[in-house]
Structures are given as structure tokens and as C-alpha cells.
Design an enzyme around this catalytic site. Structure first.
Site, PDB file in Angstrom:
ATOM      1  CE  LYS A  79     -65.442 -70.977  16.293  1.00 36.22           C
ATOM      2  NZ  LYS A  79     -66.018 -71.156  14.930  1.00 36.22           N
ATOM      3  CB  SER A 154     -69.898 -70.978  15.498  1.00 33.45           C
ATOM      4  OG  SER A 154     -68.747 -71.281  14.720  1.00 33.45           O
ATOM      5  CB  SER A 178     -68.503 -70.337  11.746  1.00 37.10           C
ATOM      6  OG  SER A 178     -69.650 -71.068  12.088  1.00 37.10           O
TER       7      SER A 178
END
Lengths: 481, 476
Positions: A79, A154, A178
Site C-alpha cells: 500500500k 482505503s 481499511s
């Protein structure tokens, strides 16, 4: 044999056995990225050259028996809020669109030590603020199951990349759901470990007291293997916890006999989509059929979790994001007059709408005269929520719940109503507030073919219990590809 | 009759702690490195970096808190103070607001009007900021983060002081305590001790406080004294003119010897303090406190009293000797070695102080060993060297810590007691100075001194001046 359909651990075994090389796996992943990215947009940066170079070196070290981890040679994606030295790390924000860190995040370092081939950095909601990966400065990521839908957020890029087989596993971060919510939307396994299990050093902070890095994988076995690789006690992170046992793979047994599973009735209310509710109850029955004792109970305080979470996370974020000011790194507005104008223009131009909304919210709740009424009250609520979970874990080993009230919404339908979007975090945020481990595992699809995820929540340091329950479920139902 | 006013003063004192590394990372705190060489991701506020508390900072803060009779907060926490400025890389300073390490203490000060307790409201730990360098030529500013993350304590007093004299006494007291603890060198000029003065005035007899102002940028005791006098006058004038004192922060300008307003309470910043989530609470157990308490040195006040009793030296002399811990340690060690405390005291108070001044040094910069000073005292006492030679040798000890025995031997500085050589030289001096001889014989005692001087010069200072005197009188 389709090399891309292997799990991370399966691939790792074949690489070690010499059946597949790290280079072949890396090239296959890169080819898949090239084919799928126009449709998915899971990555912010694909480091093709670097990945090939890593694959070559790692292959040699595997052959020399230097690398023994089950993940050696397996391609992964990170990420874009975790620092990698010399590699673009943007948090999907304009303000960091040119930022190359001088050091590597501890969790990523742990993966590198295990011999991971890092393919690139995945897309996310800007600074991890969002539930759809639509707030990214670089544009949204699409759900591989239906590109008209969001992947969740996210960590949407990390989850979509795994679901689209653009990598074998990925790392995400979870502040209020997330990892678990996009894992649910994309039909992959995702886990948020107990707060303090994975070092936050090098994770660009959103809500420091809630943030935790975790694995996003194709199955439960991979989840355990990745968690084993990334978890560590790190002196550079004062909130890191020294744990007695870092071998999570030993939990992979089919045994839930006598496991006490509690389903909070307060989670099954009006807001919950009926198809999702049905799938979750069916999954609970599978555990019951395998010997678990499944009961319903009242968790209480559920409706206070969302406001407490948004107050605390926004407050911390408003402070954490102050360092992005155009002075030291990142974006700086091209024209300005004086320091304050530079700050103002840089931050106005550099942050997106959702980030600004949370900075304003966070600054407000911390401002003098409001601190007690908002921030302090939220902290007290947090303590009460933790106490409610402590009480529940006196009776149950695992709390079983949906990961999200619906399946993945359509693109473009969420951001216009932020409050509604915030409310969709109802099943995930309290786990962060209480610092607990939570895991999301696919338990079916809705009529449209969109995945549904079941969330398993454990007491502090009980990741193994979650892995055991999830593994048993996975085996009992036949693994979904 | 004109109204009489009291001055009410409270101080906020920042002290830089003498740790080798910074408060939240392993970077060196050493002064004067090339810009941004003592930095890392933590003290430059890189994204994703995290602070880790340096335990030595807590040790020092604890020691200061205990020495100032504070109540120790056994579970204390750090908070973030948010404000934007480029010298602050995160745009928040890690400090303590809600649970500072120490509270409710006091120190005793002594001034011309006697002894008095000044209460300490609280003391907290925090990090220092970097330094901005403005390039006027280029119209740009540069930041040096070498100081960023250097540990500080801030000691906030109650408004218990009533004059500049009391303020200076309080600062001196703090300085002595902290220096004796080895927790800081407390140099005002170099900024390792900084004081902000909160001052208000009120009519004598009033039991409510007036509106206060805060004065910043005070870099010397002189500046503090002048700023207090100036601000008192300014506030009284405002009141007498029927105007109001505005609560504001003022900046002292040392060159102009006046202050100007920086910001008023209305535009005071909202620092949005909240608990630092990246650090865990510090739990200070009883053992930790006991360990620090056990390490406590003998402080100046006690030392001073002991010197007067044990060594029979005057208040003034004891004050000079205990002015710095370094000096006191040198004194005690030297006295123990040569068993002549008065002589040791004398060397330290006279020659050492003079050389410190000549070399622009502070007592804590003293580097010579008590062994060498003791040995010098013994040499002079045995009349192996005369007093002027002793001074010359001491300078060498002061500068290079030489062994006086070896130095005297190598340079042939032993006092000449050879009567024949002395008489020979005296005969020559008497012959060469008929006028002085005539003057002396004519009754001018002073003329003898000139002849002694001539003799000493001819013998390169190595003669025993007492013997020279005796022989001269005899021969004349």
C-alpha cells in the site's frame, strides 16, 4: 498449470522446489499487471525494473539456501502509505506525489528479509481517508469483480490487486476497517492484527492510535504466513508490543469444536443488507456444524462507535498531516508570497476534499473550548467500547459479524454523501477503537456477483483463534478461487 | 503622595538537558555541527517516523524535580502542541501539558532582604526546535535541524518574585541545582538556559494581580534586570495615564534596551494540545525515584555551609568556591591531597579566577587536575620555588595541566639559595645602582625595593626574595 492461480504459500513451495523460478513468477505478475491495470488501476507505481532485479537476486539466495521463508520469491504489492527507501511513496496524494523516502518501513523490511519481490505500490484513498479508494489523487481503483463498483477502501488498491491476481498478496493498513472492508468487497482475506503487533515505523500515519498494518491474501494459509513475516517487536515504535509467539501458521488447524462464537444482535439492524445478513448467518451455521457454539448477544454501544472513531481519527490526522507543508519534501505551490501564503496554497492545492474535511473536523474537536466536549468524550467512549468487548470476550472466543453493511457500492455513489459513507464503517471501527484483531473472509456473493465478507473479531493477541476459525470455515466450504 | 506599586513576577525557564543524544531519536546533541548533519527521519519529521523516548531525559527531569521539592507525576504523558513554523519539522512540538512530570515544588532564595521560598507551579519535558537561517541576499530561509529534538525541561514558577534581584537569585538557584546535578551547563548566553518573564504591577496592599505581560528573548542577567525595570515602568505609566495594560507577549531588544509587542492574547495561538499517541505513558515507580534520589549530590547551599565549618573559610570565599560544582570538586580534591585548604582556596579564588577571565572561560571548562595543583602548593610551601615562579607554573597547569615538579626541573626554576651566588649578584647590583644605594642610605626605604627588583631580574626570578631582602640590608 496457471501460475497466477497459485496461492502465495503454494507458489513459495514450488519456487523452493525449483519448479518455478522467482523470475517466472515475477514476470507472470508483471504481465498480469500490464493486462489488468487499464481495467483495475490497483497500482500507483509499478516498479518493473526493480522487481526483475529483486527476483534475480532472490532466486540466487533461494538456491544458496539463504532464504527459507515460505514467501521467498513470491511477488507482492505494498500500500502506498508505507515507506520504501528511494521509491515513490505518495499516500495517493498530490502533496506527496513526488516524495521518495530516505528509509524503509519496518513491516516492508521484514518482508524484504523474507525474500519478497516487491512489484510496486498500490492505490488507496488519499492518506487512507475514505471507504472506496475514490479519494485517490491518481483516480479510483475498480473492483475486479465488477469494474462499475468500487473495491472498498482505503486499501482498495491492495485488495483489488490480489483479487485481480496482479500480485500474490499485499500489505494494507487498517485504521477503521481499511483492510477488512475492501477485503470483503473484493473477495479476499484480510486481517487487522492486534494494535502493536506489526510495527508502524514507516507507515505514514493517519490515526496513530488506531493504525495497524496487516496482510491481504488469497486464503487463510497465506494470511497466517504473511502475518508471521511482518509481525515483530520494534524498538523504533514505542507502541509496538513484544509478543510471546510470532508463528501464526501453527494456528492452521480444522478445529472449532467448543469454540464459543458470539453474534452481536445490534449489528443485524435496518442498515444491514439482507443478502449480506443471510450470507453471514449461513457462514455462522457452517462453524456451528463443525462444532462451534454459536450464540447471539448484545454488544451495546454500537451506535457510539462511529462518532468516537471519526473524532479520534480526525483529531490525530489533523496533527499527523501538519508536517505536509511544502517546506521539507513533497509538493510546494509554485507561486506564493511569504511563509503563510506558501503554507496555505500548498495545503489547499495539495490535499483533496476528504482529507481537508477530516483536517477541519480534527482541528475543530481539538480546539480550545471544544476539547472536553468532543475529543475527551470520544476517548471515554473508546474506553467504554473496549470494556464492552472485554465483557463479551468473557463469554465468547470469537465475535462473528459482517465486515460491511452492503456489498461494494457503485463507483461515484458514495462521496456525495460523506456521512452515509462514514456510517458504512459501523462494523469495523470499534475493533480499531478497542485495539483488537479482526479478520475478513469471503463467504459468498450477492445476486450481482459481488463478494460478501464475514468478519471475525478476537480478543487481544488472539489472531490464532481467528485464523483457526477462518481456516476451518475455508476448508469446510471449499476454497474460493 | 504618589501611589506605590508592587512588581509581581513569575518565570518560565527552559533548560537544555546535557544528554548525549536527542529526546526522541539517537542523533547527537553536540553543538556546532555542519547544518543538518545531526539528523535522522525522526528529528526532521519524515513521514512515518516515530519518536522513542530517551530515558536519560526522564532521569534528569526527575532529578531536577526532586531537587526542587516537586511532587512527581508517577504516570506522566507527552502531549502534542500544534503550531506551524518551519523550525518545527512536524509542525507540532512534543511537550507535556496535561500530566507534566513534576508539579508543586519550591526553591529557597536569599537576597539582601533575607530568605524566601519561590514556588514552582510545574515542570515538563519537551523537544527543542531547529534553527532558521535567513539569507537576506538570496531572500530565502534555510532550516538547520541539528537542534531539533534536543531535550528541554521547562520550569514554570508561581508569581512569587517581587524584584529583579529576586528573579536573579531564583535563576542562580536553579542554575546551581541543575549544574550540580550535571543535568545541564545552563549557559544563558548560549541558550542552554532561557527565561521568559511574566510581569504585572499592582498597588501596594492590593490582593489581586494586575494584567501581566510576557517578555521573551532575554539572553543575560543584565537583559533580565533591565527588562524587568523597563516593563515595570511601562506598566505603571500606563496605569497612571488611566490606560490599561494589555495581556500580550513582548520581545526584548537588547540593543535598544526596550521591548515591543509581539502578539496579544486575542491572537494567541490555539495549540490544540492532545495526548501524543505515538508514545506510551511513562510510569515512574518508587524504585526509579529512589535511585535518582540516591544519586543526588551535595548541593551548593549545603556545601557552602560545610566549607565554612570544615575549612574555616569566609562566606564570600565559600561562595566563590561553590559557584560551580567543578570548582568545588577541584577545591575539595586539592585540599584533601595537600592538606592545606586555605592555600588551595586561594589558588582557586585568585589565580584561577583571573585566568578564567583572561581566557574567557567558565569554571566548568576547568581541565587541570587537583594532583598538579596540590603538588604546586607543596613546592611553594617548601620554598622550592618562589611565589612569582609559582604563578608562572600555575599558568602552565591551568592551560596544559603540566606536572609542576617536572616543569620546574625542566625549566630550572628552583629558587637559588646559594649564598655565594646571591652575594656576587648583589655586589654587582649595588655597584650598578649608586643612586638607589644613596637614596636608601639617605633614609628612603622605597629604594630598597628597586634594588630587590634588580636582583630578582638579574637572577631570572629564581632567588628567594626574602633572603635577597635580608642580605641587601646587611650589605648596605
Amino acid at each position: 498449470m496457471d501460475i497466477l492461480s497459485l496461492s502465495a504459500v503454494e507458489l513459495g513451495k514450488k519456487i523452493k522446489a525449483g519448479e518455478i523460478s522467482a523470475m517466472e513468477a515475477t514476470k507472470a505478475s508483471l504481465a498480469q499487471i500490464a493486462a489488468e491495470e487499464p481495467r483495475i488501476h490497483g497500482y500507483v507505481t509499478v516498479d518493473e525494473e526493480g522487481a526483475l532485479k529483486q527476483a534475480e537476486e532472490i532466486q540466487k539466495r533461494i538456491e544458496n539456501k539463504e532464504l527459507t521463508s515460505p514467501l521467498a520469491g513470491v511477488p507482492t504489492a505494498i500500500k502506498d502509505n508505507m515507506c520504501i527507501k528511494g521509491q515513490l511513496t505518495t499516500c495517493s496524494s498530490k502533496i506527496l506525489s513526488n516524495f521518495k523516502p530516505t528509509y524503509t518501513a519496518e513491516a516492508v523490511k521484514n518482508l524484504q528479509k523474507a525474500g519478497a519481490v516487491i512489484l510496486g505500490k498500490t492505490n488507496m484513498d488519499e492518506f487512507a481517508m475514505g471507504s472506496t479508494t475514490e479519494t485517490s489523487y491518481f483516480g479510483p481503483t475498480m473492483n475486479p469483480h465488477d469494474t462499475n463498483h468500487v473495491p472498498g477502501g482505503s486499501s482498495g488498491g491492495s485488495c483489488a490487486a490480489v483479487a485481480a491476481r496482479e500480485c500474490y498478496y499485499s500489505l494494507g493498513s487498517d485504521t477503521g476497517g481499511s483492510i477488512r472492508q475492501p477485503s470483503s468487497f473484493c473477495g479476499v482475506v484480510g486481517m487487522k492484527p492486534t494494535y502493536g503487533t506489526v510495527s508502524r515505523y514507516g507507515l505514514i500515519a493517519y490515526g496513530s492510535s488506531l493504525d495497524q498494518i496487516g496482510p491481504i491474501t488469497k486464503d487463510v494459509t497465506d494470511c497466517a504466513a504473511v502475518l508471521t513475516a511482518i509481525a515483530s517487536w520494534d524498538k523504533k515504535d514505542s507502541t509496538s508490543v513484544k509478543r510471546a509467539d510470532y508463528d501464526f501458521t501453527s494456528a492452521l488447524t480444522e478445529d472449532v469444536k467448543g469454540l464459543r462464537v458470539g453474534i452481536p444482535t445490534d449489528y443485524f439492524t435496518d442498515g444491514l443488507n439482507l443478502e449480506v445478513a443471510g450470507a453471514i448467518r449461513a457462514a455462522a451455521r457452517v462453524l456451528a456444524e463443525n462444532g462451534a457454539v454459536v450464540e447471539e448477544f448484545d454488544l451495546s454501544l454500537v451506535k457510539y462507535a462511529i462518532p468516537a472513531y471519526y473524532v479520534i481519527a480526525s483529531a490525530e490526522a489533523s496533527s499527523n498531516l501538519e508536517r505536509f507543508d511544502g517546506v521539507k519534501y513533497g509538493y510546494r505551490t509554485p507561486e506564493y508570497e511569504g511563509l503563510h501564503n506558501m503554507y496555505k496554497k500548498t495545503r489547499s492545492e495539495g490535499f483533496g476534499a476528504e482529507v481537508k474535511r477530516r483536517i477541519m473536523l480534527g482541528s475543530f474537536v481539538l480546539s480550545s473550548g471544544y476539547y472536553d466536549a468532543y475529543y475527551l468524550k470520544a476517548l471515554r467512549t473508546k474506553a467504554l467500547i473496549k470494556a464492552a468487548f472485554d465483557k463479551a470476550f468473557e463469554s465468547y472466543d470469537v465475535i462473528l459479524a459482517p465486515a460491511a453493511p452492503t456489498t461494494a457500492p457503485e463507483l461515484g455513489k458514495s462521496l456525495s454523501d460523506p456521512l452515509k459513507m462514514y456510517l458504512s464503517d459501523i462494523y469495523t471501527v470499534s475493533v480499531n477503537l478497542a485495539g483488537l484483531p479482526g479478520l475478513s473472509i469471503p463467504v459468498g456473493k450477492d445476486k450481482k456477483g459481488l463478494p460478501i465478507g464475514m468478519q471475525l473479531i478476537g480478543n487481544h493477541f488472539q489472531e490464532k483463534t481467528l485464523l483457526r476459525a477462518a481456516y476451518t470455515y475455508e476448508r469446510a466450504t471449499g476454497k474460493e478461487a | 503622595m504618589a501611589k506605590q506599586y508592587d512588581t509581581v513576577i513569575g518565570l518560565e525557564v527552559h533548560i537544555e538537558l546535557a544528554t548525549k543524544t536527542k529526546i526522541f531519536c539517537g542523533c547527537s546533541t553536540e553543538f556546532g555541527g555542519a547544518p543538518n548533519t545531526h539528523t535522522c527521519p525522526v528529528c526532521t519529521g519524515m513521514p512515518g517516523s516515530l519518536p522513542v523516548l530517551n530515558k536519560q531525559v526522564v532521569d534528569y527531569a526527575l532529578a531536577i524535580g526532586l531537587a526542587t521539592h516537586c511532587h512527581i507525576t508517577q504516570v506522566c504523558k507527552f502531549d502534542r502542541k500544534n503550531y506551524f513554523y518551519p523550525d518545527n519539522p512536524q509542525n507540532y512540538q512534543i511537550s507535556q501539558l496535561y500530566l507534566p512530570i513534576a508539579r508543586d515544588g519550591w526553591v529557597e532564595i536569599e537576597t539582601g532582604s533575607g530568605k524566601k521560598k519561590v514556588r514552582i507551579h510545574e515542570m515538563h519535558m519537551e523537544e527543542d526546535a531547529g534553527k532558521l537561517v535567513h539569507d537576506e541576499w538570496d531572500d530565502t530561509s534555510l532550516v538547520d535541524y541539528n537542534r531539533s529534538g534536543v531535550p528541554l525541561v521547562e520550569i514554570v514558577s508561581e508569581p512569587d518574585m517581587r524584584s529583579a534581584e529576586e528573579v536573579i537569585a531564583y535563576l542562580e538557584k536553579l542554575r546551581h541545582i541543575v549544574q550540580y546535578l550535571g543535568a545541564s551547563d545552563c549557559k544563558l548566553q548560549e541558550g542552554s538556559m532561557r527565561a521568559d518573564v511574566n510581569l504585572s504591577v499592582r498597588e501596594v496592599g492590593s490582593d489581586t494581580f494586575g494584567t501581566r505581560t510576557e517578555m521573551k528573548n532575554l539572553n543575560s542577567f543584565k537583559a533580565i534586570t533591565h527588562a524587568i525595570e523597563g516593563e515595570r515602568k511601562r506598566q505603571i505609566e500606563l496605569i497612571e495615564e488611566g490606560k490599561k495594560v494589555v495581556q500580550e507577549t513582548r520581545r526584548w531588544d537588547d540593543n535598544k534596551e526596550s521591548s515591543h509587542a509581539m502578539r496579544s492574547k486575542e491572537d494567541a495561538k490555539d495549540y490544540r494540545y492532545f495526548p501524543e499517541p505515538d508514545l506510551v505513558p511513562i510510569v515512574i515507580d518508587d524504585e526509579w525515584i529512589a535511585r535518582i534520589k540516591n544519586q543526588e549530590p551535595e548541593f551548593r547551599t549545603e556545601k557552602l555551609e560545610r566549607y565554612k565549618k570544615e575549612y574555616d573559610i569566609s562566606q564570600v570565599d565559600a561562595e566563590i568556591l561553590t559557584e560551580s560544582k567543578k570548582m568545588a570538586e577541584l577545591f575539595e580534591a586539592t585540599a584533601a591531597l595537600c592538606k592545606k585548604p586555605k592555600k588551595a582556596a586561594n589558588w582557586l579564588m585568585v589565580e584561577t579566577m583571573r585566568l578564567l577571565k583572561d581566557n574567557a572561560m567558565e569554571p566548568q571548562d576547568l581541565r587541570f587536575s587537583p594532583e598538579n595543583l596540590a603538588s604546586l602548593i607543596d613546592l611553594a610551601d617548601a620554598k622550592t620555588i618562589n611565589s612569582s615562579v609559582a604563578k608562572e607554573v600555575f599558568e602552565q597547569i591551568f592551560l596544559h595541566d603540566v606536572d609542576p615538579k617536572a616543569y620546574v626541573k625542566d625549566h630550572g626554576l628552583m629558587t637559588v639559595n646559594d649564598e655565594d651566588a646571591l652575594r656576587q649578584t648583589l655586589t654587582e647590583v649595588i655597584a650598578a645602582n649608586p643612586q638607589a644605594v644613596a637614596d636608601y642610605r639617605g633614609g628612603k626605604e622605597k629604594a630598597l625595593g628597586a634594588l630587590v627588583g634588580q636582583t630578582m631580574k638579574a637572577m631570572k626570578g629564581k632567588a628567594n626574595p626574602g633572603r635577597v631582602n635580608e642580605l641587601l640590608r646587611e650589605m648596605l
